[in-house]
Design a protein around this motif. Structure first.
Motif, PDB file in Angstrom:
ATOM      1  N   LEU A 104       0.941  -1.283  -0.016  1.00  0.00           N
ATOM      2  CA  LEU A 104      -0.037  -0.051  -0.003  1.00  0.00           C
ATOM      3  C   LEU A 104       0.722   1.278   0.137  1.00  0.00           C
ATOM      4  O   LEU A 104       0.583   2.365  -0.721  1.00  0.00           O
ATOM      5  CB  LEU A 104      -1.086  -0.022   1.276  1.00  0.00           C
ATOM      6  CG  LEU A 104      -1.915   1.196   1.589  1.00  0.00           C
ATOM      7  CD1 LEU A 104      -2.851   1.481   0.560  1.00  0.00           C
ATOM      8  CD2 LEU A 104      -2.312   1.075   2.755  1.00  0.00           C
ATOM      9  N   GLY A 105       1.877   1.321   0.845  1.00  0.00           N
ATOM     10  CA  GLY A 105       2.987   2.352   0.784  1.00  0.00           C
ATOM     11  C   GLY A 105       3.554   2.759  -0.477  1.00  0.00           C
ATOM     12  O   GLY A 105       3.694   3.767  -0.566  1.00  0.00           O
ATOM     13  N   VAL A 106       4.132   1.515  -0.929  1.00  0.00           N
ATOM     14  CA  VAL A 106       4.780   1.494  -2.321  1.00  0.00           C
ATOM     15  C   VAL A 106       3.851   2.246  -3.395  1.00  0.00           C
ATOM     16  O   VAL A 106       4.389   3.046  -4.263  1.00  0.00           O
ATOM     17  CB  VAL A 106       5.352   0.292  -2.670  1.00  0.00           C
ATOM     18  CG1 VAL A 106       5.935   0.398  -4.047  1.00  0.00           C
ATOM     19  CG2 VAL A 106       6.367   0.074  -1.752  1.00  0.00           C
ATOM     20  N   GLU A 107       2.612   1.895  -3.563  1.00  0.00           N
ATOM     21  CA  GLU A 107       1.816   2.236  -4.545  1.00  0.00           C
ATOM     22  C   GLU A 107       1.422   3.697  -4.563  1.00  0.00           C
ATOM     23  O   GLU A 107       1.344   4.747  -5.275  1.00  0.00           O
ATOM     24  CB  GLU A 107       0.474   1.436  -4.432  1.00  0.00           C
ATOM     25  CG  GLU A 107       0.706  -0.065  -4.859  1.00  0.00           C
ATOM     26  CD  GLU A 107      -0.592  -0.864  -4.933  1.00  0.00           C
ATOM     27  OE1 GLU A 107      -1.603  -0.445  -3.876  1.00  0.00           O
ATOM     28  OE2 GLU A 107      -0.810  -1.977  -5.185  1.00  0.00           O
ATOM     29  N   ALA A 108       1.367   4.125  -3.016  1.00  0.00           N
ATOM     30  CA  ALA A 108       1.053   5.493  -2.675  1.00  0.00           C
ATOM     31  C   ALA A 108       2.348   6.404  -3.019  1.00  0.00           C
ATOM     32  O   ALA A 108       2.266   7.454  -3.641  1.00  0.00           O
ATOM     33  CB  ALA A 108       0.783   5.519  -1.242  1.00  0.00           C
ATOM     34  N   PHE A 109       3.534   5.976  -2.972  1.00  0.00           N
ATOM     35  CA  PHE A 109       4.643   6.238  -3.054  1.00  0.00           C
ATOM     36  C   PHE A 109       4.777   6.724  -4.593  1.00  0.00           C
ATOM     37  O   PHE A 109       5.201   7.885  -4.903  1.00  0.00           O
ATOM     38  CB  PHE A 109       5.697   5.693  -2.607  1.00  0.00           C
ATOM     39  CG  PHE A 109       7.332   5.997  -2.699  1.00  0.00           C
ATOM     40  CD1 PHE A 109       7.718   7.063  -1.780  1.00  0.00           C
ATOM     41  CD2 PHE A 109       7.971   5.753  -3.451  1.00  0.00           C
ATOM     42  CE1 PHE A 109       8.730   7.555  -1.766  1.00  0.00           C
ATOM     43  CE2 PHE A 109       9.290   6.203  -3.643  1.00  0.00           C
ATOM     44  CZ  PHE A 109      10.026   7.193  -2.811  1.00  0.00           C
ATOM     45  N   LEU A 110       4.481   5.790  -5.456  1.00  0.00           N
ATOM     46  CA  LEU A 110       4.654   5.963  -6.693  1.00  0.00           C
ATOM     47  C   LEU A 110       3.936   7.003  -7.352  1.00  0.00           C
ATOM     48  O   LEU A 110       4.163   7.688  -8.051  1.00  0.00           O
ATOM     49  CB  LEU A 110       4.601   4.571  -7.671  1.00  0.00           C
ATOM     50  CG  LEU A 110       5.743   3.500  -6.995  1.00  0.00           C
ATOM     51  CD1 LEU A 110       5.369   2.415  -7.780  1.00  0.00           C
ATOM     52  CD2 LEU A 110       7.181   4.064  -7.738  1.00  0.00           C
ATOM     53  N   GLY A 111       2.447   6.930  -6.783  1.00  0.00           N
ATOM     54  CA  GLY A 111       1.346   7.835  -7.232  1.00  0.00           C
ATOM     55  C   GLY A 111       1.557   9.132  -7.053  1.00  0.00           C
ATOM     56  O   GLY A 111       1.590   9.737  -7.969  1.00  0.00           O
ATOM     57  N   TYR A 112       2.092   9.327  -5.836  1.00  0.00           N
ATOM     58  CA  TYR A 112       2.552  10.779  -5.457  1.00  0.00           C
ATOM     59  C   TYR A 112       3.925  11.360  -6.267  1.00  0.00           C
ATOM     60  O   TYR A 112       3.533  12.304  -6.576  1.00  0.00           O
ATOM     61  CB  TYR A 112       2.840  10.900  -3.691  1.00  0.00           C
ATOM     62  CG  TYR A 112       3.180  12.232  -3.288  1.00  0.00           C
ATOM     63  CD1 TYR A 112       2.047  12.652  -2.691  1.00  0.00           C
ATOM     64  CD2 TYR A 112       4.282  12.898  -3.434  1.00  0.00           C
ATOM     65  CE1 TYR A 112       1.693  13.886  -2.126  1.00  0.00           C
ATOM     66  CE2 TYR A 112       4.199  14.288  -2.902  1.00  0.00           C
ATOM     67  CZ  TYR A 112       3.077  14.693  -2.272  1.00  0.00           C
ATOM     68  OH  TYR A 112       3.098  16.024  -1.426  1.00  0.00           O
ATOM     69  N   ALA A 113       4.738  10.447  -6.433  1.00  0.00           N
ATOM     70  CA  ALA A 113       5.707  10.800  -7.606  1.00  0.00           C
ATOM     71  C   ALA A 113       5.363  11.363  -8.777  1.00  0.00           C
ATOM     72  O   ALA A 113       5.644  12.387  -9.410  1.00  0.00           O
ATOM     73  CB  ALA A 113       6.874   9.793  -7.371  1.00  0.00           C
ATOM     74  N   LYS A 114       4.533  10.403  -9.253  1.00  0.00           N
ATOM     75  CA  LYS A 114       3.786  10.537 -10.818  1.00  0.00           C
ATOM     76  C   LYS A 114       3.178  11.946 -10.866  1.00  0.00           C
ATOM     77  O   LYS A 114       3.171  12.639 -11.853  1.00  0.00           O
ATOM     78  CB  LYS A 114       2.982   9.338 -10.832  1.00  0.00           C
ATOM     79  CG  LYS A 114       2.488   9.649 -12.531  1.00  0.00           C
ATOM     80  CD  LYS A 114       1.612   8.453 -12.796  1.00  0.00           C
ATOM     81  CE  LYS A 114       1.302   8.479 -14.382  1.00  0.00           C
ATOM     82  NZ  LYS A 114       0.330   7.343 -14.669  1.00  0.00           N
TER      83      LYS A 114
END
Length: 806
Positions: A104-114
């Protein structure tokens, strides 16, 4: 009434005459806060500066002001924050394995970066992760992190501040993910991700999700304004209390042909408005096509142009989407647009025209321009020409830090609560804003703080010195009149005071120019201080100046305990309670205790000085205090004066006794120590400073106890430091002396023996042949002989000092 001119954003340029609709009365609407987070110093800039102008109008010019301020308690920011908080709370209740939580954290991390930092994922590069994040960050945004711009050109601005905010969020998230956490440390990236997944699942029929946050933040904002000594509005309006009126308002604008419905939302028709002879974007015509500002104003509708006739048309009513609160209307469930709220509430309270509308400069476009357009459309009559909804628009300059506007959204702010707890007082903050013009920007800088602190200290010291001189002379009346014609210097100072009054009046009439007003106050205080140092100074002319300055700083809101008409002398310290709440007997207890203790200690000394005993017997502060209490006196300092004067007289007599020839030498340190303790501890802890004077009673000054205690501690630290340095110097001297005599013990004949550089020595032990068999050069022999002579002299000194000869 004096002729006032004001800067009016509707008429850019020089100040214009200020003529209210009704003589002596002013109707004023101020844009209040959107209450979704804690207020910061940028808000303080707007509301404190607004308060200053309001106070000047009311208490200097005598105008009756009706002041209305709104609270935006439903808005995209409130909706998003409240909804995201609810989603995060729900997410924390779910049962996840460590692997699922990490995913969950990794998906949020990538989404925020994008969405926020797209340069972290260059085309063709491996997927971003917490291991390569720091390297990618420094390559992509290194210039920004180093204080530059993304392009490398120009100065950093709000865009760079926003990038730094996003980078900080990613830094925290990357650290949390590396340490195996998500909910602690990665919330800022998790919130928008959860919102994108689940926002439509929230049941928004329960509007308390949003209103609870707004009410909590509104209460906090009100507390902040109270702490800053900002007067409360005469009338406070809230958007959620005006939705039916807003719907009715919009219906009329539609009926007049200046708005249209599209897909459940209602948009203002700018073209129709202008075709009817009206002007759009009167405040900021150059910004009318600024897409970024338009999108900011439209919020959740900014990405949709479906149904709009023109890109610049703005929403009056927004169709509510899943996850958003809603109210019924003829166009379907929806909620008010951002701008319409102020138009409806201001018009409801102040009618079809108000004297003043105010807000921060960043609201000029689109918010205020759109307010003007929709309000003037509402009141438009085809046969009456263009309607003027607002006579004067005041736009307050914003506060900036490191070149960027201080803003909640940029997270480059210091909250008001934090500022007051750590770095400022309410008076500090107000002085900072007074030292700039209200329509100019203010840049936070150490130099700006230094100037404000210096101004405040000068005023405080002036008040303190004048009151001390009045206490010294026993005078309580303002005697600025009836100055002696022969006293030319006093007459000149009185003339300067009259000129200062004229100069200050001119400054305040000139668009409330507090920058110049503060300089006027500084000049008259400087002149008064110079005059006060004259040996025969008339304290009453100085008192008159102090009372005038007291009135002005009271009008400007610099004394939270002062009330109109601001009579009196001086301002209260920031920790003083309102005088009306003081019980006289309770107020003087600490001072009476000090007096009683000092009397007992003096008697315990059993000194034979008759004059000291006489002074002790003459003191009767209780009777003087009783008279003050009966007179209705409420000022704590005035109530305490009888006891303070009595203690000061006793201490002065102790000091005189120390210099008496009849006093036993062994007793003098005890007496002097008692006199110093009374000054440095007993009275200082109560906020009383005694200044010793030659052949005169000590000068009594009221100073915040915290300042005196800090000064005392600094003095003690300085004395301790000097003592330490003295001791270190003594030890260093002892060491040098010890090393000197250790060296002196060596007989000169042996000083060069044992050195393998030499093979032979003469009868005195001076080297003659080098180790390689060659003779020493004459220059070297000459130097060695000088060294030998010095050692011989030193050794003989040693023998004479330490060796007993038979």
């Amino acid at each position: 009434m004096a002729s006032i001119t004001v800067h009016n954003s509707l008429e850019p340029g020089a100040p214009v005459p200020f003529v209210p609709k009704e003589a002596g009365k002013v109707s004023w609407y101020a844009c209040g806060p959107t209450v979704y987070d804690s207020s910061h110093l940028g808000h303080a800039r707007t509301y404190v500066s607004t308060d200053i102008i309001r106070r000047i109008m009311m208490h200097y010019f005598g105008l009756k002001v009706t002041f209305v301020m709104n609270i935006t308690d439903i808005d995209d920011k409130i909706i998003i924050k409240a909804r995201r908080k609810r989603l995060l709370d729900l997410e924390k209740k779910k049962v996840y394995s460590p692997e699922q939580t990490y995913t969950l954290g990794v998906e949020a991390f990538l989404g925020y970066a994008k969405s926020s930092l797209p340069l972290l994922q260059p085309a063709g590069a491996p997927m971003l992760n917490t291991n390569n994040y720091l390297e990618r960050r420094d390559v992509a945004y290194g210039r920004v992190l180093a204080g530059g711009t993304l392009s490398g050109d120009g100065k950093p601005s709000d865009a760079e501040a926003k990038l730094k905010m996003h980078i900080a969020n990613m830094d925290s998230a990357a650290q949390a993910l590396r340490e195996g956490g998500v909910f602690e440390g990665a919330e800022e990236i998790l919130l928008p991700y959860l919102d994108s997944l689940y926002k439509e699942t929230i049941d928004t029929s329960d509007q308390t999700i949003f209103t609870d946050l707004a009410r909590r933040m509104e209460n906090e904002f009100t507390g902040d304004m109270d702490a800053l000594n900002v007067l409360r509005p005469d009338i406070t309006t809230r958007v959620t209390e005006y939705v039916p009126q807003i719907v009715t308002f919009i219906e009329r604008v539609v009926e007049k042909g200046f708005a249209y419905e599209a897909n459940g939302s209602v948009y203002f028709d700018i073209a129709a408005f202008e075709n009817a002879g009206n002007t759009y974007a009167r405040l900021r015509p150059e910004s009318r096509n600024d897409k970024a500002l338009q999108e900011e104003g439209e919020g959740s509708l900014s990405k949709s142009v479906d149904g709009k006739r023109n890109l610049g048309d703005f929403a009056l009513w927004k169709k509510s989407k899943p996850g958003e609160p809603y109210w019924p209307s003829q166009w379907g469930n929806g909620r008010p647009g951002w701008h319409i709220e102020c138009s409806v509430m201001a018009s409801d309270r102040l009618g079809e025209q108000m004297d003043i509308h105010s807000g921060g400069i960043d609201l000029a476009f689109p918010h205020h321009d759109n307010e003007l357009a929709q309000s003037e459309a509402f009141f438009h009559q085809s046969d009456m020409g263009e309607h003027r909804w607002v006579k004067y628009f005041f736009h307050l300059g914003h506060l900036s830090i490191a070149g960027s506007k201080m803003s909640k959204s940029l997270k480059n702010f210091q909250t008001i609560q934090d500022a007051l707890a750590t770095a400022y007082t309410a008076r500090n903050i107000r002085i900072v804003f007074l030292m700039s013009r209200w329509n100019d920007g203010v840049e936070i800088s150490p130099e700006m703080r230094k100037q404000a602190d210096s101004w405040e200290a000068a005023i405080s010291n002036f008040f303190m010195n004048v009151r001390a001189r009045l206490v010294e002379t026993g005078s309580t009346e303002n005697g600025t009149k009836d100055l002696s014609p022969e006293d030319n210097v006093a007459q000149q100072l009185a003339t300067k005071l009259e000129q200062a009054k004229k100069d200050l009046d001119a400054a305040l009439c000139n668009s409330f120019d507090t920058f110049t007003a503060m300089q006027v106050i500084s000049r008259i205080i400087r002149d008064a201080n110079i005059y006060m140092n004259e040996s025969n100074a008339n304290i009453h002319i100085v008192e008159g100046i102090a009372r005038w300055v007291t009135k002005i700083v009271g009008i400007l809101g610099l004394d939270s305990n002062a009330k109109p008409p601001y009579d009196g002398l001086g301002w209260s310290s920031s920790n003083v309670t309102a005088a009306s709440n003081v019980d006289p007997k309770t107020a003087v207890l600490p001072y009476a205790a000090v007096f009683s203790r000092v009397v007992d200690e003096i008697r315990a000394l059993k000194l034979s000085e008759p004059s000291l005993q006489r002074v002790v017997d003459q003191q009767s502060p209780e009777s003087e205090f009783s008279q003050l209490e009966m007179s209705g006196e409420k000022v704590p300092e005035n109530l305490a004066l009888p006891y303070i004067r009595a203690v000061s007289r006793l201490r002065d007599e102790l000091r005189r006794t120390v210099s008496s020839a009849s006093l036993d030498a062994s007793t003098k340190p005890t007496v002097l120590g008692l006199a110093d303790r009374i000054r440095d501890y007993d009275l200082a802890d109560l906020g009383v400073q005694l200044d010793d004077q030659v052949d005169k009673p000590s000068l009594i000054k009221f100073v915040p106890a915290s300042r005196l205690i800090v000064a005392r501690e600094e003095k003690a630290a300085l004395i301790a430091e000097k003592a330490l340095q003295k001791e270190q110097a003594r030890k260093a001297r002892e060491k040098v002396e010890e090393e000197k005599w250790e060296k002196a013990r060596l007989v000169p004949q042996d000083m060069f023996k044992g050195d393998d550089k030499y093979r032979a020595w003469d009868a005195d032990g001076i080297p003659s042949i080098l180790a390689d068999g060659s003779e020493l050069p004459k220059s070297q022999v000459k130097k060695l002989k000088k060294d030998w002579e010095r050692q011989k002299k030193l050794h003989e000194e040693y023998l004479s000092k330490f060796v007993t000869r038979p």
